[in-house]
Design a protein around this motif. Structure first.
Motif, PDB file in Angstrom:
ATOM      1  N   GLU A 201       1.914 -35.899  50.565  1.00 44.35           N
ATOM      2  CA  GLU A 201       0.693 -35.950  51.168  1.00 44.35           C
ATOM      3  C   GLU A 201       0.777 -36.991  51.926  1.00 44.35           C
ATOM      4  OE1 GLU A 201      -2.082 -36.114  47.880  1.00 44.35           O
ATOM      5  OE2 GLU A 201      -2.001 -34.017  47.258  1.00 44.35           O
TER       6      GLU A 201
ATOM      7  N   GLU B 143       4.291 -28.719  49.131  1.00 38.68           N
ATOM      8  CA  GLU B 143       3.040 -29.205  48.776  1.00 38.68           C
ATOM      9  C   GLU B 143       2.079 -28.193  48.317  1.00 38.68           C
ATOM     10  OE1 GLU B 143      -0.547 -31.924  50.968  1.00 38.68           O
ATOM     11  OE2 GLU B 143       1.425 -31.396  52.074  1.00 38.68           O
ATOM     12  N   HIS B 144       2.158 -26.912  49.073  1.00 43.14           N
ATOM     13  CA  HIS B 144       1.309 -25.902  48.609  1.00 43.14           C
ATOM     14  C   HIS B 144       1.612 -25.340  47.484  1.00 43.14           C
ATOM     15  CE1 HIS B 144      -1.287 -22.296  49.594  1.00 43.14           C
ATOM     16  NE2 HIS B 144       0.054 -21.609  49.039  1.00 43.14           N
ATOM     17  N   THR B 145       2.980 -25.205  47.241  1.00 42.81           N
ATOM     18  CA  THR B 145       3.518 -24.625  46.074  1.00 42.81           C
ATOM     19  C   THR B 145       3.226 -25.404  44.849  1.00 42.81           C
ATOM     20  OG1 THR B 145       5.001 -23.521  47.248  1.00 42.81           O
ATOM     21  CG2 THR B 145       5.564 -23.575  44.695  1.00 42.81           C
TER      22      THR B 145
ATOM     23  N   HIS C  46       8.178 -21.508  57.645  1.00 43.67           N
ATOM     24  CA  HIS C  46       7.809 -22.461  56.902  1.00 43.67           C
ATOM     25  C   HIS C  46       8.151 -24.025  56.986  1.00 43.67           C
ATOM     26  CE1 HIS C  46       4.742 -21.377  53.897  1.00 43.67           C
ATOM     27  NE2 HIS C  46       5.188 -20.077  53.574  1.00 43.67           N
TER      28      HIS C  46
ATOM     29  N   SER D 292      -6.596 -27.415  56.521  1.00 46.81           N
ATOM     30  CA  SER D 292      -5.852 -27.802  55.404  1.00 46.81           C
ATOM     31  C   SER D 292      -6.444 -28.791  54.842  1.00 46.81           C
ATOM     32  CB  SER D 292      -4.373 -28.372  55.877  1.00 46.81           C
ATOM     33  OG  SER D 292      -4.614 -29.558  56.866  1.00 46.81           O
TER      34      SER D 292
ATOM     35  N   HIS E  13      -8.924 -26.966  52.521  1.00 52.42           N
ATOM     36  CA  HIS E  13      -8.153 -26.291  51.246  1.00 52.42           C
ATOM     37  C   HIS E  13      -8.086 -27.364  50.265  1.00 52.42           C
ATOM     38  CE1 HIS E  13      -5.398 -23.720  49.292  1.00 52.42           C
ATOM     39  NE2 HIS E  13      -4.579 -24.613  49.398  1.00 52.42           N
ATOM     40  N   PHE E  14      -7.427 -28.594  50.887  1.00 49.78           N
ATOM     41  CA  PHE E  14      -6.998 -29.571  49.818  1.00 49.78           C
ATOM     42  C   PHE E  14      -8.285 -29.999  48.911  1.00 49.78           C
ATOM     43  CE2 PHE E  14      -7.066 -34.044  49.044  1.00 49.78           C
ATOM     44  CZ  PHE E  14      -5.597 -34.340  48.214  1.00 49.78           C
TER      45      PHE E  14
ATOM     46  N   HIS F 231       1.001 -28.050  44.392  1.00 51.56           N
ATOM     47  CA  HIS F 231      -0.482 -28.561  44.285  1.00 51.56           C
ATOM     48  C   HIS F 231      -1.111 -28.209  43.082  1.00 51.56           C
ATOM     49  CE1 HIS F 231      -3.563 -31.325  45.496  1.00 51.56           C
ATOM     50  NE2 HIS F 231      -2.905 -31.867  46.636  1.00 51.56           N
TER      51      HIS F 231
ATOM     52  N   GLN G 233       5.325 -28.640  53.860  1.00 49.44           N
ATOM     53  CA  GLN G 233       4.051 -27.987  53.490  1.00 49.44           C
ATOM     54  C   GLN G 233       4.224 -26.837  52.411  1.00 49.44           C
ATOM     55  OE1 GLN G 233       2.738 -25.766  57.116  1.00 49.44           O
ATOM     56  NE2 GLN G 233       0.526 -26.142  56.655  1.00 49.44           N
ATOM     57  N   HIS G 234       5.500 -26.350  52.589  1.00 46.20           N
ATOM     58  CA  HIS G 234       5.583 -25.423  51.342  1.00 46.20           C
ATOM     59  C   HIS G 234       5.726 -25.836  50.198  1.00 46.20           C
ATOM     60  CE1 HIS G 234       7.059 -21.549  49.680  1.00 46.20           C
ATOM     61  NE2 HIS G 234       7.989 -22.343  49.141  1.00 46.20           N
TER      62      HIS G 234
END
Length: 432
Positions: free
Chosen positions: A83, A299-301, A292, A7, A10-11, A303, A296-297
Motif C-alpha cells: 500500500e 495487494e488485491h489477492t 496485471h 481503488s 474499494h479499499f 488484502h 496490484q495483483h
C-alpha cells in the motif's frame, strides 16, 4: 484519476466491512479471557507449535501466539508495504503538495502521544512502552466513518487513509529501530544481500512469484533469528514487488480482441469447444497475467486474507485481557497513561500540525472538509488497537505490564472512537 479514486473506494469498502468482524472477534476475546474458560484461552495461545523436524536443527518451535505475531503479521506488514509503495508511486503521496497534510498529521499523531505518555509516566516503570499510543488502526477508523455514511465526504476518507499509511511507516521505523534487541548483524547482512538481489531483479523488470516467495521466506527467517522483528522483512520485500505491467491497456485490448475472433459467429449448439477456441482461451489467460501489475495483483489477492482472516486471528489472540485493575499490581498506571496519551495526543497532535501545514500554505484541506471534521478525524487517530497491541508485545515481557497496557489500548481506543464519532456526527451534514 478515476482509477485511483475507484481503488481507494474499494479499499475503504474492504476495510470498513472487515472492521465489523474485527470488533466482534475482539469482544469475543475479552469475554473468553474473563470467563470461566480463561485458562483454556491462555493455554491455547501459549501452546508450543513446531514446524520442521523437532530432533534436528531444521525446525522452528514457538508458542502459537508468536507464530501469529511473528509469522502471520509479517503478511499484514507485507500488505502495508504494498500500500505504501502504491501510494508513493501513483496514489495520494506522489507529490509533496498532496502528501504534506497526511505527513504533518501523522507526525503530530506520533510525536504528541509519545510526549504525553512520557510526561504522564514521569519516570515510573514501563516507560519503554512509549511507542504504544502512537499507532492508528485504519480498519476501525474507516469502520466508524462507514457508520456515518454520507455525512462524511470522500476527501476526509482519503485523507484518513493516507494519514494512516504514513503513520504505519512511522510505526514500522519505531519497531525496527527501538524495539529490536541483541541484533546479529551478520544475519542482517545476509538478508540485505538477498533483498538487494530481488530489488535488482525488480529494477530489471524480472519477476517470478515463486522465486520472490522463496527468497522472501529466507529473508523472514534471517530477520527472525537476527533480533530485528521479522515483520520488517514483510515491509522490505513489499518494496521489491514491481508495479509495472508487461502490456498496457491498449495492447491488452488488441491482443484479447484478436483471440476473441475465433468465437465470433459460432452457431453450433455443442457444449464442447474447438481446438482453436481452447488455444485462444489459454492465450487469453496468459495475456490477463501480463496486464496485471504484480504489486496490484498481490495487494488485491492478499488484502481479503489480511482483513478477514489474519487481523481477526491476531485480535482473538491478543485482545483477551482480564478487565480488572486490582490484578495489575504495580502496572495499573500504564492503563491510564496509555489511554490518555492515545486520546489527547492524537486529538491535539494531528489537528495542531495539520493546522500549521495549512497556515504555512504547504497543504490544502481536502474537498468538502472543514476544520471541525478534521478535529473529529484527529480524535479517531487515537483508535490504535491492532498496531498498538502489536507494539505492547514488543515493549514488555512482564505479564502485568502486558495486561495493563492492553487494557489501556482497549479503553483508549473506545474513548477515541466514541469521541471522534460524536464530533463527526454533529459537525457533518448528510449529503443526499
Amino acid at each position: 484519476m478515476k482509477a485511483i479514486t475507484s481503488s481507494i473506494k474499494h479499499f475503504i469498502k474492504l476495510e470498513t466491512s472487515s472492521s465489523i468482524i474485527l470488533f466482534a472477534v475482539s469482544i469475543l476475546a475479552i469475554i473468553w479471557a474473563n470467563s470461566s474458560f480463561s485458562d483454556v484461552y491462555q493455554e491455547l495461545w501459549n501452546h508450543e507449535f513446531t514446524i520442521g523436524f523437532a530432533d534436528t536443527k531444521f525446525h522452528l518451535s514457538k508458542p502459537l501466539i508468536l507464530w501469529i505475531n511473528d509469522g502471520l503479521m509479517a503478511i499484514f506488514f507485507f500488505v502495508i508495504g504494498l500500500e505504501v509503495k502504491r501510494e508513493i508511486l501513483v496514489g495520494e503521496l506522489t507529490t509533496f503538495r498532496k502528501a504534506s497534510l497526511p505527513i504533518f498529521a501523522a507526525i503530530g499523531g506520533m510525536a504528541f502521544p509519545v510526549i504525553i505518555f512520557l510526561l504522564l509516566n514521569n519516570g515510573e516503570s514501563g516507560s519503554e512502552g512509549w511507542g504504544i499510543p502512537m499507532a492508528t488502526d485504519i480498519a476501525f477508523t474507516l469502520g466508524i466513518l462507514k457508520i456515518l455514511g454520507k455525512r462524511v465526504p470522500l476527501g476526509l476518507k482519503i485523507f484518513l487513509t493516507a494519514f494512516a499509511i504514513v503513520d504505519d511507516i512511522g510505526a514500522v521505523l519505531v519497531i525496527a529501530v527501538f524495539y529490536s534487541a541483541n541484533i546479529q548483524w551478520d544475519l542482517i547482512g545476509y538478508a540485505l544481500l538477498l533483498f538487494s538481489f530481488v530489488a535488482f531483479l525488480s529494477y530489471r523488470k524480472i519477476y517470478s512469484k515463486y522465486l520472490y516467495f522463496i527468497i522472501g521466506f529466507v529473508v523472514w527467517i534471517l530477520f527472525l533469528k537476527s533480533g530485528i522483528h521479522p515483520t520488517i522483512a514483510g515491509i522490505l520485500m513489499a518494496f521489491t514487488i514491481p508495479i509495472h505491467t508487461k502490456v498496457n491497456a491498449t495492447e491488452y485490448f488488441k491482443k484479447i480482441t484478436n483471440q476473441l475472433i475465433v468465437f465470433k459467429g459460432v452457431k453450433n449448439n455443442t457444449q464442447l469447444l474447438t481446438n482453436d477456441q481452447i488455444l485462444a482461451i489459454d492465450k487469453m489467460e496468459s495475456i490477463n497475467e501480463e496486464v496485471h501489475s504484480p504489486l496490484q495483483h498481490l495487494e488485491h489477492t492478499l488484502h481479503g486474507w489480511v482483513s478477514y482472516v489474519i487481523m481477526p486471528i491476531f485480535a482473538l489472540a491478543n485482545a483477551g485481557v482480564v478487565l480488572s485493575f486490582s490484578s495489575l499490581g504495580n502496572a495499573g498506571h500504564l492503563s491510564f497513561n496509555i489511554g490518555l496519551a492515545m486520546v489527547l495526543g492524537n486529538g491535539i497532535g494531528i489537528l495542531l500540525l495539520s493546522f500549521i501545514a495549512l497556515k504555512l500554505k504547504i497543504a490544502d484541506l481536502p474537498n468538502g472538509v472543514n476544520l471541525k471534521q478534521l478535529f473529529g478525524v484527529s480524535l479517531l487517530g487515537g483508535l490504535g488497537f491492532t498496531m498498538s497491541l502489536f507494539i505492547v508485545n514488543l515493549a514488555y515481557s512482564d505479564s502485568e505490564f502486558i495486561a495493563a497496557s492492553k487494557m489501556g489500548v482497549i479503553l483508549g481506543s473506545l474513548i477515541a472512537g466514541g469521541l471522534g464519532y460524536l464530533v463527526l456526527r454533529f459537525t457533518s451534514k448528510k449529503v443526499s
